[in-house]
Design a protein around this motif. Structure first.
Motif, short mmCIF file in Angstrom:
data_model
loop_
_atom_site.label_atom_id
_atom_site.label_comp_id
_atom_site.label_asym_id
_atom_site.label_seq_id
_atom_site.Cartn_x
_atom_site.Cartn_y
_atom_site.Cartn_z
N THR A 82 1.00 -1.17 0.06
CA THR A 82 -0.09 0.03 0.04
C THR A 82 0.88 1.09 0.06
OG1 THR A 82 -0.15 0.11 2.36
CG2 THR A 82 -1.82 -1.01 1.18
N PHE A 83 0.29 2.33 -0.17
CA PHE A 83 0.62 3.70 -0.39
C PHE A 83 2.22 3.83 -1.15
CE2 PHE A 83 -1.74 4.02 3.95
CZ PHE A 83 -2.89 4.24 2.81
N LEU A 84 3.30 4.34 -0.38
CA LEU A 84 4.42 4.39 -1.15
C LEU A 84 5.24 2.95 -1.55
CD1 LEU A 84 6.91 7.36 0.14
CD2 LEU A 84 5.35 7.02 -2.10
N GLU A 85 4.87 2.15 -0.61
CA GLU A 85 5.25 0.58 -0.96
C GLU A 85 4.64 0.19 -2.08
OE1 GLU A 85 7.74 -0.58 0.32
OE2 GLU A 85 7.73 -0.89 2.68
N HIS A 86 3.66 0.66 -2.52
CA HIS A 86 2.94 0.16 -3.76
C HIS A 86 3.23 1.04 -4.84
CE1 HIS A 86 -0.35 -1.73 -5.96
NE2 HIS A 86 -0.63 -0.45 -6.39
N ALA A 87 3.04 2.23 -4.74
CA ALA A 87 3.29 3.16 -5.72
C ALA A 87 4.71 3.13 -6.37
CB ALA A 87 3.17 4.49 -5.41
N GLU A 88 5.53 2.74 -5.72
CA GLU A 88 7.08 2.62 -5.90
C GLU A 88 7.53 1.16 -5.74
OE1 GLU A 88 8.59 5.05 -7.49
OE2 GLU A 88 7.54 6.82 -6.80
N ASP A 89 6.60 0.27 -5.99
CA ASP A 89 7.02 -1.28 -5.91
C ASP A 89 7.79 -1.81 -6.79
OD1 ASP A 89 6.58 -3.63 -4.55
OD2 ASP A 89 5.70 -4.39 -6.34
N ASP A 90 7.93 -1.20 -8.14
CA ASP A 90 8.94 -2.15 -9.05
C ASP A 90 10.44 -1.50 -8.64
OD1 ASP A 90 6.59 -2.95 -10.39
OD2 ASP A 90 6.60 -1.36 -12.08
N LEU A 91 10.39 -0.14 -8.40
CA LEU A 91 11.57 0.41 -8.03
C LEU A 91 12.34 -0.32 -6.75
CD1 LEU A 91 13.38 3.60 -8.63
CD2 LEU A 91 13.08 3.00 -6.25
#
Length: 485
Positions: A98-107
């Motif tokens: 969720t949140f940044l862990e989700h939005a930036e998951d690929d990186l």
């Protein structure tokens, strides 16, 4: 004999070709479907086979990775989990991200092609890059001040830098520790069940995913619409406003908590938060101009992301005059996130301009090389610059003389607006205490921070709830943290 050998050789060659074609079909054309198959554990094993990249606040990581020696080897850790949970979210081996862990998951997981100098080669070799890092805009001192100020009470704080849109604080309370969801054992499932059953909803990000009636803090938007439309030209002129005010087309009377609101000039009505004056003012402005101004501030925007999605703040455009009167004082169907109201305050502080809020300053490879930066943000004009100047002056007076004196900071210029928002059936719920503000240090050329605070304290005595008493001290602590940083 030679003919039989030749036939056998051709048959073997055909079998070999068929084998190669089938291998190509599986490994190239159907590889994605096999990768995405829930029964395929190799993807999950590879995903958790190396440490995840970190999320940084300032120069320090607020996440980590723990080697468990299991098949899913690395679990996510959160050294200051509850403090930064609304920013980081969680990364769970069972429940996703969720949140940044989700939005930036690929990186963070190392699968982003931008992390490799030769992404096509990595695709062929199935080599995985080390996870990258995400550097946030959060000011750690402001975050700590907001978290300590709420002290476990239900509510939220959002703070932004007016000139850039950088999010300096994002706090939701009560919070939770994302680390209890990181692994894949029975304890994680129990934690998930407990958190979801908690009536206080600790996993709800109240700063960006919960909307509230903004109450009197919305009067900033109403007055901006009135000044821009020319409905108000002199803030010191008597307004011919009755007390109580009968809502148009009804027999319902609107009253005030403050005294002296009858015919009060806009300056005094804003300082002491006279509902009757601003309800009538919204009706005079009209639904079209009110809706246009609200949209310029960011209401009814369904596409805001920071980078993860933000709940839509709403101003109802299908209202009659009585409903418009209530909408203009932040009631009826008017709803806002704390981040939205921080944007309202930031627009006043920034000469009428709004910079879209953002949470990621830059992303980097594991070695520190920059992958991407936030870049310049587009500007939206929420109101005329002259209107912003007038509102800035009036917000200063709220803090120096009116309902927001608890937000005053020695040596700094502070502007604010209090709000006490009614809610529930027949307004039976304990009101929400609001405060929005901005602050400029004595050596600063422009305001450095804009803040919105909402406190929803169901345990407090109804008569003791106020934006100035409950929310303003929290805003002051956050502003002080930024100014002295």
């Amino acid at each position: 004999m030679t003919r039989y050998i030749r036939h056998a050789a051709c048959f073997c060659a055909l079998l070999l070709v068929a084998l190669l074609v089938n291998a190509t079909r599986i490994q190239v054309f159907q590889a994605r479907s096999y990768d995405d198959n829930p029964a395929n554990r190799r993807t999950a094993i590879a995903r958790y086979g190396q440490p995840r990249g970190d999320i940084l606040v300032g120069d320090a990581p607020v996440t980590g990775s723990k080697d468990t020696d299991g098949r899913l080897r690395y679990e996510r850790t959160y050294p200051k989990g509850p403090l930064y949970a609304p920013v980081t979210g969680f990364a769970s081996q069972i429940y996703g991200t969720t949140f940044l862990e989700h939005a930036e998951d690929d990186l963070l997981s190392g699968t982003d092609p931008m992390l490799s100098a030769f992404p096509l080669w990595n695709d062929l070799t199935r080599r995985q890059n080390p996870g990258g890092n995400v550097v946030t805009t959060i000011d750690p001192a402001a975050q700590r001040a907001a978290y300590a100020g709420l002290a476990g009470r239900k509510g939220a704080v959002a703070a932004v830098e007016p000139s850039t849109g950088r999010i300096l604080a994002l706090v939701s309370s009560p919070s939770y520790d994302p680390q209890v969801l990181s692994g894949n054992d029975a304890a994680v499932e129990r934690s998930w069940a407990r958190l979801n059953a908690d009536p206080d909803k600790p996993m709800l990000n109240r700063a960006v995913r919960q909307t509230y009636p903004p109450g009197s803090t919305f009067k900033v938007v109403t007055l901006a619409a009135a000044l821009d439309a020319g409905v108000v030209t002199d803030v010191d002129e008597a307004t011919d406003s009755p007390d109580p005010y009968t809502l148009p087309g009804t027999t319902t009377s609107l009253t005030n908590e403050a005294t002296g609101c009858e015919d009060a000039p806009i300056r005094a009505a804003f300082m002491w938060s006279c509902n009757t004056v601003f309800a009538r003012l919204g009706v005079r402005v009209g639904v079209s101009d009110m809706a246009t101004t609200a949209a310029r501030f960011g209401f009814n925007d369904t596409g805001l992301g920071i980078p993860y999605s933000v709940a839509e703040s709403t101003f109802d455009v299908s209202v009659d005059k009585a409903q418009l009167a209530l909408s203009s004082i932040g009631q009826y169907n008017t709803r806002a996130t704390p981040l939205q109201m921080a944007m309202v305050s930031a627009a006043v502080a920034n000469g009428g301009q709004i910079r879209p809020p953002y949470l990621v300053e830059r992303t980097t490879r594991s070695g520190g090389a920059t992958v991407s930066t936030a870049g310049s943000r587009p500007v939206r004009q929420a109101m005329h610059p002259a209107t912003a100047v007038r509102l800035k002056e009036l917000m200063e007076e709220v803090v120096t003389e009116g309902t927001g004196t608890n937000a005053a900071i020695p040596g700094a210029i502070v502007g604010g607006k209090t709000g006490t928002a009614q809610h529930g059936v027949d307004n039976s719920g304990t009101p929400y205490a609001w405060f929005i503000s901005w602050a400029q240090g004595e050596r600063d050329l422009e305001p450095k921070v804009a803040v919105a605070v909402v406190v929803e304290d169901a345990e407090a005595d109804r008569g003791e709830i106020s934006g100035g008493g409950d929310a303003a001290p929290i805003a002051r602590a956050v502003m002080e943290a930024v100014l002295t940083d």
